[in-house]
Design a protein around this motif. Structure first.
Motif, PDB file in Angstrom:
ATOM      1  N   ASP A 292     -39.418  10.102  -1.384  1.00 27.14           N
ATOM      2  CA  ASP A 292     -39.108  10.077   0.044  1.00 27.14           C
ATOM      3  C   ASP A 292     -39.262  11.492   0.600  1.00 27.14           C
ATOM      4  O   ASP A 292     -39.602  12.441  -0.122  1.00 27.14           O
ATOM      5  CB  ASP A 292     -37.713   9.494   0.290  1.00 27.14           C
ATOM      6  N   GLU A 293     -39.012  11.645   1.882  1.00 26.56           N
ATOM      7  CA  GLU A 293     -39.234  12.932   2.540  1.00 26.56           C
ATOM      8  C   GLU A 293     -38.416  14.047   1.896  1.00 26.56           C
ATOM      9  O   GLU A 293     -38.899  15.181   1.753  1.00 26.56           O
ATOM     10  CB  GLU A 293     -38.887  12.807   4.018  1.00 26.56           C
ATOM     11  N   ALA A 305     -43.691   8.187  -0.609  1.00 30.02           N
ATOM     12  CA  ALA A 305     -43.260   6.838  -0.982  1.00 30.02           C
ATOM     13  C   ALA A 305     -43.249   5.918   0.234  1.00 30.02           C
ATOM     14  O   ALA A 305     -42.843   6.311   1.325  1.00 30.02           O
ATOM     15  CB  ALA A 305     -41.870   6.887  -1.611  1.00 30.02           C
ATOM     16  N   THR A 306     -43.680   4.699   0.011  1.00 33.21           N
ATOM     17  CA  THR A 306     -43.595   3.661   1.037  1.00 33.21           C
ATOM     18  C   THR A 306     -42.424   2.739   0.712  1.00 33.21           C
ATOM     19  O   THR A 306     -41.826   2.822  -0.363  1.00 33.21           O
ATOM     20  CB  THR A 306     -44.882   2.830   1.072  1.00 33.21           C
ATOM     21  N   GLU A 307     -42.117   1.846   1.649  1.00 29.44           N
ATOM     22  CA  GLU A 307     -41.082   0.848   1.392  1.00 29.44           C
ATOM     23  C   GLU A 307     -41.428   0.032   0.156  1.00 29.44           C
ATOM     24  O   GLU A 307     -40.562  -0.278  -0.665  1.00 29.44           O
ATOM     25  CB  GLU A 307     -40.954  -0.066   2.616  1.00 29.44           C
ATOM     26  N   GLU A 308     -42.700  -0.274  -0.015  1.00 30.11           N
ATOM     27  CA  GLU A 308     -43.140  -1.077  -1.157  1.00 30.11           C
ATOM     28  C   GLU A 308     -42.911  -0.369  -2.483  1.00 30.11           C
ATOM     29  O   GLU A 308     -42.619  -1.006  -3.499  1.00 30.11           O
ATOM     30  CB  GLU A 308     -44.627  -1.428  -1.001  1.00 30.11           C
ATOM     31  N   ASP A 309     -43.034   0.973  -2.485  1.00 25.73           N
ATOM     32  CA  ASP A 309     -42.823   1.718  -3.724  1.00 25.73           C
ATOM     33  C   ASP A 309     -41.435   1.463  -4.295  1.00 25.73           C
ATOM     34  O   ASP A 309     -41.251   1.390  -5.518  1.00 25.73           O
ATOM     35  CB  ASP A 309     -43.026   3.224  -3.502  1.00 25.73           C
ATOM     36  N   PHE A 310     -40.445   1.338  -3.432  1.00 23.67           N
ATOM     37  CA  PHE A 310     -39.076   1.169  -3.911  1.00 23.67           C
ATOM     38  C   PHE A 310     -38.800  -0.258  -4.385  1.00 23.67           C
ATOM     39  O   PHE A 310     -37.769  -0.512  -5.013  1.00 23.67           O
ATOM     40  CB  PHE A 310     -38.080   1.579  -2.824  1.00 23.67           C
ATOM     41  N   ILE A 319     -43.201   6.581 -10.745  1.00 29.09           N
ATOM     42  CA  ILE A 319     -41.791   6.365 -10.470  1.00 29.09           C
ATOM     43  C   ILE A 319     -41.513   6.683  -9.008  1.00 29.09           C
ATOM     44  O   ILE A 319     -42.101   7.617  -8.437  1.00 29.09           O
ATOM     45  CB  ILE A 319     -40.893   7.230 -11.391  1.00 29.09           C
ATOM     46  N   ALA A 320     -40.673   5.881  -8.369  1.00 22.49           N
ATOM     47  CA  ALA A 320     -40.224   6.165  -7.013  1.00 22.49           C
ATOM     48  C   ALA A 320     -38.996   7.061  -7.090  1.00 22.49           C
ATOM     49  O   ALA A 320     -38.227   7.006  -8.062  1.00 22.49           O
ATOM     50  CB  ALA A 320     -39.896   4.869  -6.281  1.00 22.49           C
ATOM     51  N   ALA A 321     -38.794   7.905  -6.063  1.00 24.21           N
ATOM     52  CA  ALA A 321     -37.684   8.853  -6.094  1.00 24.21           C
ATOM     53  C   ALA A 321     -37.127   9.043  -4.692  1.00 24.21           C
ATOM     54  O   ALA A 321     -37.859   9.074  -3.709  1.00 24.21           O
ATOM     55  CB  ALA A 321     -38.146  10.192  -6.664  1.00 24.21           C
ATOM     56  N   ALA A 322     -35.793   9.184  -4.627  1.00 28.09           N
ATOM     57  CA  ALA A 322     -35.137   9.406  -3.345  1.00 28.09           C
ATOM     58  C   ALA A 322     -33.869  10.221  -3.556  1.00 28.09           C
ATOM     59  O   ALA A 322     -33.251  10.171  -4.618  1.00 28.09           O
ATOM     60  CB  ALA A 322     -34.788   8.074  -2.677  1.00 28.09           C
TER      61      ALA A 322
END
Length: 418
Positions: A292-293, A305-310, A319-322
């Motif tokens: 994410d940002e 990352a997009t919404e779909e990534d999560f 891997i998605a990260a936030a």
């Protein structure tokens, strides 16, 4: 004979065989499994030749080498499959186990005992070893089994089932207890999904699209398994070295399995110290981070990352990260995007750990440990048919006991109800 008629024939045969198999004691079932293991090794050349047909067809159709490797069988892999069958034979038999019991005030003796489910349908993708693993687990737990693997492995699965049936024919276990669903079309899958009354339960093993299709279209009860959008949450009170070790292991040790981590969430209070080191460690492991940002602010290599990534089960080195502002925000993220498989917290705070465990509604929750441990073998249960992410009947790794139901038995001395 039509495909539908062929299906009814094998389904009824499995049903009749399951009736004979259900009351069998352990010894003949174990002997049959060992005979199957020996037969698989003896038929190695035949099985490898059949598998070569599938591999050649897959290569001609442009299938990736990674998928071809999952499909391929050789002497070494067949030996491992046979050994896995022997390990199932060594496991305790759940059938007949008394789950609970008591003597009622009126003198009735009451017992709840484990019994086979009946006929289990398995719909699965890819690896032909599942054909043998599923058959062995179903036989050990007293169930008949209808196997519907992917068309890409049809020649391999046909050979494996033929070898198993021939081995069973020389034992006390009925050979018809193991059946391959005839046909390679979509309709053959539908026959299995709509065989209510002949099939007691379906277990799909594969990706989200397969599982969703079976759940939505089947009239037979379904146990959902496998989809793993697993999370690692790094709490404000985490030990950074421990968190790094767990994160890299959860993501990169074997990324193509359902208990691999697909998202990392980091508490804002520790982000400055943790995220730069995590990005370096993940990059060194060959992992692409979709952040994410707030995560992107720490590294130029991070993909937006997009919404779909999560929501994605990558099954790859991605891997998605936030960054999140609180433990509760992490839990909310997991509840929104997760698949209720396995989610982990890394923290030195017992209070945080207790809250995470209490509020994350997943089949398995890990505290200061990798998500990769959610596995029947790692839990000490032995082999598993899959990992259930639903709440009815079974949840988490499904071993032999989860392939049974129960019946109530009460014994009296001429008792009547007044």
């Amino acid at each position: 004979m039509s495909e539908a008629e062929e299906f009814l024939k094998v389904a009824r045969a499995a049903r009749d065989a399951a009736t004979l198999l259900a009351p069998m004691p352990r010894a003949p079932k174990d002997a049959a499994l060992r005979a199957v293991a020996d037969a698989l090794e003896a038929a190695t050349e035949e099985i490898v030749a059949a598998n070569a047909v599938d591999v050649d067809r897959a290569r001609e159709s442009g299938t990736s080498e990674a998928m071809i490797d999952r499909l391929r069988l050789d002497a070494g892999r067949i030996a491992k499959i046979a050994e896995a069958v022997r390990q199932v034979a060594d496991l305790p038999d759940p059938v007949g186990e008394v789950v609970r019991g008591s003597t009622l005030p009126n003198g009735l003796e009451l017992r709840q005992v484990r019994v086979p489910l009946g006929v289990i349908g398995i719909i699965y993708e890819g690896r032909p070893n599942v054909t043998v693993d599923a058959a062995a687990l179903c036989l050990k737990s007293g169930n008949g089994v209808l196997l519907r693997g992917s068309s890409s492995a049809y020649s391999s699965n046909t050979a494996l089932v033929r070898v198993m049936q021939e081995a069973l024919a020389a034992t006390e276990v009925p050979a018809d207890a193991v059946q391959l669903v005839p046909g390679q079309t979509r309709e053959s899958v539908k026959h299995l999904m709509r065989a209510r009354g002949l099939v007691d339960v379906l277990i799909p093993r594969g990706g989200a699209s397969l599982i969703n299709s079976v759940v939505e279209e089947s009239t037979v009860p379904v146990i959902e398994t496998g989809v793993g959008n697993c999370h690692v949450y790094v709490d404000a009170d985490a030990d950074i070295d421990t968190a790094l070790k767990i994160l890299v292991n959860a993501k990169a040790q074997r990324p193509s399995v359902c208990n691999a981590a697909e998202t990392v969430l980091v508490h804002a209070a520790i982000a400055d110290a943790f995220v730069p080191r995590a990005l370096t460690a993940l990059k060194d492991a060959g992992v692409t981070v979709h952040g994410d940002e707030r995560v992107r602010a720490y590294g130029a290599d991070v993909v937006a990352a997009t919404e779909e990534d999560f929501t994605t089960e990558y099954l790859s080195l991605d891997i998605a990260a936030a960054v999140v502002d609180s433990l509760d925000d992490a839990v909310a993220h997991i509840r929104r995007y997760g698949s209720a498989h396995t989610d982990a917290i890394v923290t030195r705070s017992q209070q945080a750990a207790r809250r995470f465990v209490a509020t994350v509604d997943s089949a398995a929750v890990a505290v200061n440990a990798s998500t990769r441990f959610t596995d029947g073998g790692e839990f000490g249960f032995g082999a598993e048919i899959g990992i259930s992410t639903q709440k009815l009947h079974a949840r988490g790794p499904m071993g032999l006991p989860e392939l049974t139901s129960t019946k109530w038995i009460y014994t009296g001395e001429g008792h009547v109800r007044g």
